[in-house]
Design a protein around this motif. Structure first.
Motif, PDB file in Angstrom:
ATOM      1  N   SER A   3       0.822  -1.209   0.000  1.00  0.00           N
ATOM      2  CA  SER A   3       0.000   0.000   0.000  1.00  0.00           C
ATOM      3  C   SER A   3       0.854   1.257   0.000  1.00  0.00           C
ATOM      4  O   SER A   3       0.335   2.349   0.022  1.00  0.00           O
ATOM      5  CB  SER A   3      -0.909   0.001   1.232  1.00  0.00           C
ATOM      6  N   ALA A   4       2.171   1.105  -0.023  1.00  0.00           N
ATOM      7  CA  ALA A   4       3.071   2.257  -0.008  1.00  0.00           C
ATOM      8  C   ALA A   4       2.927   3.048  -1.297  1.00  0.00           C
ATOM      9  O   ALA A   4       2.709   2.497  -2.361  1.00  0.00           O
ATOM     10  CB  ALA A   4       4.517   1.798   0.158  1.00  0.00           C
ATOM     11  N   PHE A   5       3.041   4.363  -1.188  1.00  0.00           N
ATOM     12  CA  PHE A   5       2.946   5.238  -2.347  1.00  0.00           C
ATOM     13  C   PHE A   5       4.215   5.119  -3.169  1.00  0.00           C
ATOM     14  O   PHE A   5       5.305   5.327  -2.679  1.00  0.00           O
ATOM     15  CB  PHE A   5       2.734   6.687  -1.897  1.00  0.00           C
ATOM     16  N   THR A  15       9.617   8.117  -0.810  1.00  0.00           N
ATOM     17  CA  THR A  15      10.290   8.839   0.268  1.00  0.00           C
ATOM     18  C   THR A  15       9.370   9.182   1.423  1.00  0.00           C
ATOM     19  O   THR A  15       9.734   9.018   2.576  1.00  0.00           O
ATOM     20  CB  THR A  15      10.938  10.119  -0.285  1.00  0.00           C
ATOM     21  N   LEU A  16       8.179   9.649   1.141  1.00  0.00           N
ATOM     22  CA  LEU A  16       7.277  10.041   2.218  1.00  0.00           C
ATOM     23  C   LEU A  16       6.842   8.838   3.044  1.00  0.00           C
ATOM     24  O   LEU A  16       6.692   8.933   4.254  1.00  0.00           O
ATOM     25  CB  LEU A  16       6.064  10.784   1.649  1.00  0.00           C
ATOM     26  N   ASP A  17       6.684   7.688   2.418  1.00  0.00           N
ATOM     27  CA  ASP A  17       6.333   6.482   3.168  1.00  0.00           C
ATOM     28  C   ASP A  17       7.491   5.986   4.022  1.00  0.00           C
ATOM     29  O   ASP A  17       7.284   5.242   4.978  1.00  0.00           O
ATOM     30  CB  ASP A  17       5.869   5.371   2.223  1.00  0.00           C
ATOM     31  N   ALA A  47       4.342  22.615  -0.031  1.00  0.00           N
ATOM     32  CA  ALA A  47       4.793  23.294   1.188  1.00  0.00           C
ATOM     33  C   ALA A  47       4.582  22.420   2.424  1.00  0.00           C
ATOM     34  O   ALA A  47       5.448  22.364   3.310  1.00  0.00           O
ATOM     35  CB  ALA A  47       4.073  24.628   1.345  1.00  0.00           C
ATOM     36  N   LEU A  48       3.444  21.725   2.490  1.00  0.00           N
ATOM     37  CA  LEU A  48       3.175  20.833   3.625  1.00  0.00           C
ATOM     38  C   LEU A  48       4.183  19.693   3.688  1.00  0.00           C
ATOM     39  O   LEU A  48       4.686  19.353   4.764  1.00  0.00           O
ATOM     40  CB  LEU A  48       1.769  20.246   3.524  1.00  0.00           C
ATOM     41  N   VAL A  49       4.477  19.099   2.526  1.00  0.00           N
ATOM     42  CA  VAL A  49       5.421  17.977   2.486  1.00  0.00           C
ATOM     43  C   VAL A  49       6.815  18.445   2.904  1.00  0.00           C
ATOM     44  O   VAL A  49       7.478  17.798   3.718  1.00  0.00           O
ATOM     45  CB  VAL A  49       5.447  17.318   1.091  1.00  0.00           C
TER      46      VAL A  49
END
Length: 120
Positions: A3-5, A15-17, A47-49
């Motif tokens: 389920s990882a992006f 990277t975010l996962d 910006a949030l990331v």
């Protein structure tokens, strides 16, 4: 299937996962914005990331010597694949003005001092 992006066509690890705290922070704020009727634009998501990665894993950002640059195409793929949201192109000075107000508020926001302030 994981389920990882994973951006389509990318051989890179998502990277975010790799930083669950940053991923959860971004997803929760985006859901809260959407539930509150706030516009969610690529600029706002980027910006949030970046803000979440600066707090949780600054060494991974390209600006700090890492490999993660949070490109526009990455943002669009994230919204499509992870959030399952479609992206609409909206040209409006009003939306840009709201984005700037939100980004300023995010810059002033401290997760330690305001743990759930954006989520209420």
């Amino acid at each position: 299937m994981s389920s990882a992006f994973q951006p389509v066509g990318s051989g890179r690890k998502a990277t975010l996962d790799a930083v669950p705290a940053a991923r959860d922070e971004v997803v929760n704020v985006l859901k809260a914005m959407r539930a509150g009727g706030r516009p969610v634009t690529a600029t706002t998501v980027r910006a949030l990331v970046i803000a979440a990665m600066e707090r949780h894993a600054p060494h991974m950002l390209a600006a700090n010597g890492g490999a993660f640059s949070v490109s526009s195409s990455w943002v669009h793929q994230f919204l499509d694949q992870k959030m399952n949201w479609s992206y609409r192109w909206v040209k409006s000075c009003g939306l840009m003005q709201n984005d700037m107000r939100f980004l300023y508020a995010m810059q002033q926001w401290s997760p330690a001092a305001n743990e759930n302030s954006l989520l209420t």
